[in-house]
Design an enzyme around this catalytic site. Structure first.
Site, PDB file in Angstrom:
ATOM      1  N   ARG A 184      13.088 -41.433  13.402  1.00  0.00           N
ATOM      2  CA  ARG A 184      12.701 -40.118  12.871  1.00  0.00           C
ATOM      3  C   ARG A 184      12.134 -40.273  11.463  1.00  0.00           C
ATOM      4  O   ARG A 184      11.186 -39.612  11.077  1.00  0.00           O
ATOM      5  CB  ARG A 184      13.903 -39.184  12.836  1.00  0.00           C
ATOM      6  CG  ARG A 184      14.454 -38.829  14.212  1.00  0.00           C
ATOM      7  CD  ARG A 184      15.637 -37.886  14.066  1.00  0.00           C
ATOM      8  NE  ARG A 184      16.283 -37.597  15.331  1.00  0.00           N
ATOM      9  CZ  ARG A 184      17.360 -38.230  15.795  1.00  0.00           C
ATOM     10  NH1 ARG A 184      17.915 -39.194  15.093  1.00  0.00           N
ATOM     11  NH2 ARG A 184      17.890 -37.890  16.956  1.00  0.00           N
TER      12      ARG A 184
ATOM     13  N   SER B 272      11.245 -29.619  12.623  1.00  0.00           N
ATOM     14  CA  SER B 272      10.458 -30.855  12.599  1.00  0.00           C
ATOM     15  C   SER B 272      11.216 -31.964  11.891  1.00  0.00           C
ATOM     16  O   SER B 272      11.828 -31.741  10.847  1.00  0.00           O
ATOM     17  CB  SER B 272       9.125 -30.607  11.879  1.00  0.00           C
ATOM     18  OG  SER B 272       8.451 -29.531  12.452  1.00  0.00           O
TER      19      SER B 272
ATOM     20  N   ASP C 293      16.191 -32.949   7.681  1.00  0.00           N
ATOM     21  CA  ASP C 293      16.815 -32.648   6.384  1.00  0.00           C
ATOM     22  C   ASP C 293      15.774 -32.726   5.261  1.00  0.00           C
ATOM     23  O   ASP C 293      15.739 -31.872   4.368  1.00  0.00           O
ATOM     24  CB  ASP C 293      17.956 -33.636   6.107  1.00  0.00           C
ATOM     25  CG  ASP C 293      19.005 -33.590   7.208  1.00  0.00           C
ATOM     26  OD1 ASP C 293      19.734 -32.587   7.273  1.00  0.00           O
ATOM     27  OD2 ASP C 293      19.071 -34.531   8.011  1.00  0.00           O
TER      28      ASP C 293
ATOM     29  N   ARG D  12      26.284 -32.484  20.836  1.00  0.00           N
ATOM     30  CA  ARG D  12      26.418 -33.777  21.528  1.00  0.00           C
ATOM     31  C   ARG D  12      27.815 -34.358  21.331  1.00  0.00           C
ATOM     32  O   ARG D  12      28.433 -34.871  22.268  1.00  0.00           O
ATOM     33  CB  ARG D  12      25.353 -34.745  20.993  1.00  0.00           C
ATOM     34  CG  ARG D  12      23.964 -34.356  21.469  1.00  0.00           C
ATOM     35  CD  ARG D  12      22.867 -35.141  20.806  1.00  0.00           C
ATOM     36  NE  ARG D  12      21.568 -34.789  21.397  1.00  0.00           N
ATOM     37  CZ  ARG D  12      20.397 -35.069  20.865  1.00  0.00           C
ATOM     38  NH1 ARG D  12      20.324 -35.690  19.701  1.00  0.00           N
ATOM     39  NH2 ARG D  12      19.278 -34.711  21.480  1.00  0.00           N
TER      40      ARG D  12
ATOM     41  N   HIS E 283      20.697 -35.618  10.140  1.00  0.00           N
ATOM     42  CA  HIS E 283      20.362 -35.574  11.573  1.00  0.00           C
ATOM     43  C   HIS E 283      19.632 -36.886  11.833  1.00  0.00           C
ATOM     44  O   HIS E 283      18.414 -36.973  11.725  1.00  0.00           O
ATOM     45  CB  HIS E 283      19.469 -34.369  11.895  1.00  0.00           C
ATOM     46  CG  HIS E 283      18.856 -34.453  13.275  1.00  0.00           C
ATOM     47  ND1 HIS E 283      19.604 -34.534  14.421  1.00  0.00           N
ATOM     48  CD2 HIS E 283      17.562 -34.500  13.686  1.00  0.00           C
ATOM     49  CE1 HIS E 283      18.809 -34.613  15.475  1.00  0.00           C
ATOM     50  NE2 HIS E 283      17.555 -34.599  15.052  1.00  0.00           N
TER      51      HIS E 283
ATOM     52  N   THR F 153      13.081 -35.092  23.762  1.00  0.00           N
ATOM     53  CA  THR F 153      14.194 -34.161  24.001  1.00  0.00           C
ATOM     54  C   THR F 153      13.790 -32.764  23.551  1.00  0.00           C
ATOM     55  O   THR F 153      13.105 -32.628  22.537  1.00  0.00           O
ATOM     56  CB  THR F 153      15.473 -34.553  23.209  1.00  0.00           C
ATOM     57  OG1 THR F 153      15.369 -34.065  21.872  1.00  0.00           O
ATOM     58  CG2 THR F 153      15.681 -36.047  23.186  1.00  0.00           C
TER      59      THR F 153
HETATM   60  P1  NAD Z   1       5.060 -32.038  20.578  1.00  0.00           P
HETATM   61  O1  NAD Z   1       4.102 -33.139  20.271  1.00  0.00           O
HETATM   62  O2  NAD Z   1       5.344 -31.694  21.995  1.00  0.00           O
HETATM   63  O3  NAD Z   1       4.595 -30.706  19.847  1.00  0.00           O
HETATM   64  C1  NAD Z   1       4.165 -30.657  18.533  1.00  0.00           C
HETATM   65  C2  NAD Z   1       3.225 -29.476  18.420  1.00  0.00           C
HETATM   66  O4  NAD Z   1       2.880 -29.322  17.034  1.00  0.00           O
HETATM   67  C3  NAD Z   1       1.918 -29.678  19.203  1.00  0.00           C
HETATM   68  O5  NAD Z   1       1.698 -28.566  20.054  1.00  0.00           O
HETATM   69  C4  NAD Z   1       0.851 -29.773  18.116  1.00  0.00           C
HETATM   70  O6  NAD Z   1      -0.408 -29.252  18.494  1.00  0.00           O
HETATM   71  C5  NAD Z   1       1.500 -28.951  17.002  1.00  0.00           C
HETATM   72  N1  NAD Z   1       0.948 -29.256  15.688  1.00  0.00           N
HETATM   73  C6  NAD Z   1       0.671 -30.477  15.167  1.00  0.00           C
HETATM   74  N2  NAD Z   1       0.148 -30.334  13.919  1.00  0.00           N
HETATM   75  C7  NAD Z   1       0.139 -28.994  13.648  1.00  0.00           C
HETATM   76  C8  NAD Z   1      -0.282 -28.216  12.531  1.00  0.00           C
HETATM   77  N3  NAD Z   1      -0.781 -28.798  11.435  1.00  0.00           N
HETATM   78  N4  NAD Z   1      -0.159 -26.882  12.623  1.00  0.00           N
HETATM   79  C9  NAD Z   1       0.344 -26.287  13.728  1.00  0.00           C
HETATM   80  N5  NAD Z   1       0.737 -26.964  14.817  1.00  0.00           N
HETATM   81  C10 NAD Z   1       0.638 -28.305  14.776  1.00  0.00           C
HETATM   82  O7  NAD Z   1       6.420 -32.414  19.800  1.00  0.00           O
HETATM   83  P2  NAD Z   1       7.877 -31.844  20.106  1.00  0.00           P
HETATM   84  O8  NAD Z   1       8.550 -32.725  21.074  1.00  0.00           O
HETATM   85  O9  NAD Z   1       7.772 -30.393  20.357  1.00  0.00           O
HETATM   86  O10 NAD Z   1       8.594 -32.122  18.686  1.00  0.00           O
HETATM   87  C11 NAD Z   1       8.238 -31.342  17.561  1.00  0.00           C
HETATM   88  C12 NAD Z   1       9.065 -31.765  16.359  1.00  0.00           C
HETATM   89  O11 NAD Z   1      10.432 -31.458  16.590  1.00  0.00           O
HETATM   90  C13 NAD Z   1       9.017 -33.262  16.046  1.00  0.00           C
HETATM   91  O12 NAD Z   1       9.010 -33.438  14.642  1.00  0.00           O
HETATM   92  C14 NAD Z   1      10.324 -33.764  16.637  1.00  0.00           C
HETATM   93  O13 NAD Z   1      10.746 -34.974  16.048  1.00  0.00           O
HETATM   94  C15 NAD Z   1      11.213 -32.599  16.286  1.00  0.00           C
HETATM   95  N6  NAD Z   1      12.498 -32.519  16.981  1.00  0.00           N
HETATM   96  C16 NAD Z   1      13.559 -32.161  16.226  1.00  0.00           C
HETATM   97  C17 NAD Z   1      14.816 -32.084  16.784  1.00  0.00           C
HETATM   98  C18 NAD Z   1      15.981 -31.723  15.904  1.00  0.00           C
HETATM   99  O14 NAD Z   1      17.150 -31.788  16.313  1.00  0.00           O
HETATM  100  N7  NAD Z   1      15.741 -31.333  14.660  1.00  0.00           N
HETATM  101  C19 NAD Z   1      14.985 -32.347  18.162  1.00  0.00           C
HETATM  102  C20 NAD Z   1      13.872 -32.685  18.928  1.00  0.00           C
HETATM  103  C21 NAD Z   1      12.613 -32.770  18.321  1.00  0.00           C
END
Ligand code: NAD
Length: 316
Positions: A91, A122, A126, A154, A178, A233
């Protein structure tokens, strides 16, 4: 008289953003959802698909796509835009790209007049939550990272499986980052009020010898277990986000571990970390300081150190 509608904007309509929208719609958490993505067609596609669910649901949640200009009257904005880690990346490896994406979002959102609550998802969450706090200039209560909300679910699942009870009867927190350095204050873990240590001692035949350090590693690695099998996930975090939004909009004062700015709690300041937080309409209203043993505090501080050092790379 006009009764104000509750509105949640989701920025980033990928797997996490669209799953979160699905949870919000099916649970009827708010009146309106605004979907925004750099790929506008994708956002609109999600809107059309989500609208098709309404006929068979209890509530007609209005789902629209739009732009940052439409964010001014949102109560909550969930940021899920990002670049999920590629195979071999952690991450933390997505820090710089994620900060860049986030920067392109927060400025225009603030220009819209937004004065609600940011829920940052995203990764690395943190650090990105701290970045949003700095860039937005909003009070600290109004910027929350999903933090260890998911890792706590979890952890509770793993404990529940071990002692064969419903995970919702397990009172336990994952805290700190996280990420790989998260920790668990075992001395405060209970099964519906009974100390987990006592539960282990009283149920040797059922649970055997429990390696608590191993359980912490398993909790932190759970995301990767899923990642290795299905590539990413999203259901768990989507459900956590819906739970956090519900708590905020319904002014519940429910305690959920999220990432918030620490100001002296647990002996830490000027850093976002996952700790139990009282959530209500004001956002992160207060931090719950649970008792930690000396060893637990050392582990918590080690995790916070990792967050602090990485955050310094993106803050001005
Ligand atoms: P994904 O690739 O499926 O979706 C990301 C989306 O963001 C895409 O639709 C893309 O077009 C959009 N995007 C990219 N740049 C952008 C911008 N400048 N403006 C607007 N939209 C934009 O990814 P995902 O699987 O949905 O994961 C998204 C984020 O969530 C990642 O950073 C991932 O690591 C994080 N995540 C966090 C947790 C948590 O517990 N905090 C859990 C899972 C995933």
């Amino acid at each position: 008289m006009i009764i104000k509608k509750s509105k949640i904007a989701i920025i980033g309509c990928g797997l996490v953003g669209s799953s979160t929208a699905f949870c919000l719609v099916t649970q009827g958490v708010c009146d309106e959802i605004l979907m925004i993505d750099i790929n506008q067609e994708k956002a609109y596609g999600e809107v059309l698909d989500l609208r098709d669910t309404i006929k068979y649901l209890d509530r007609n949640v209005k789902v629209k796509s739009g732009t940052y200009e439409d964010c001014g009257d949102a109560d909550i904005i969930i940021i899920t835009a990002g670049a999920p880690p590629k195979p071999g990346q952690t991450r933390l490896d997505t820090l710089e790209i994620s900060a860049k994406i986030t920067e392109s979002i927060v400025g225009p959102v603030m220009k819209s007049g937004f004065d609600g609550i940011f829920l940052v998802v995203s990764n690395p969450v943190d650090m990105i939550a701290h970045f949003v706090y700095q860039k937005s200039g909003l009070p600290k209560q109004q910027v929350i990272g999903s933090g260890t909300a998911l890792d706590t679910a979890r952890l509770q699942n793993l404990i529940a499986e071990l002692v064969d009870v419903d995970p919702r009867s397990v009172y336990a927190y994952s805290m700190g980052e996280h990420g790989d350095s998260l920790m668990v204050p075992w001395s405060s873990v209970t099964i519906a009020g009974k100390s987990f240590y006592d539960v282990i001692a009283d149920n040797k035949e059922l649970v055997g010898d429990v390696d608590l350090d191993e359980l912490v590693i398993k909790t932190a690695r759970e995301g990767w277990e899923i990642y290795q099998r299905k590539g990413t996930t999203y259901y768990g975090i989507a459900s956590a986000c819906a739970g956090i939004c519900k708590t905020i909009l319904y002014d519940e004062n429910k305690i959920i571990p999220v990432s918030t700015l620490l100001e002296g709690e647990y002996g830490e300041s000027d850093v976002f970390a996952g700790v139990p937080v009282i959530l209500n309409r004001h956002g992160a209203a207060d931090v719950l300081e649970i008792h930690m043993t000396e060893d637990e505090l050392v582990r918590f501080k080690a995790s916070v150190k990792i967050i602090r050092e990485a955050t310094a790379k993106i803050l001005i």
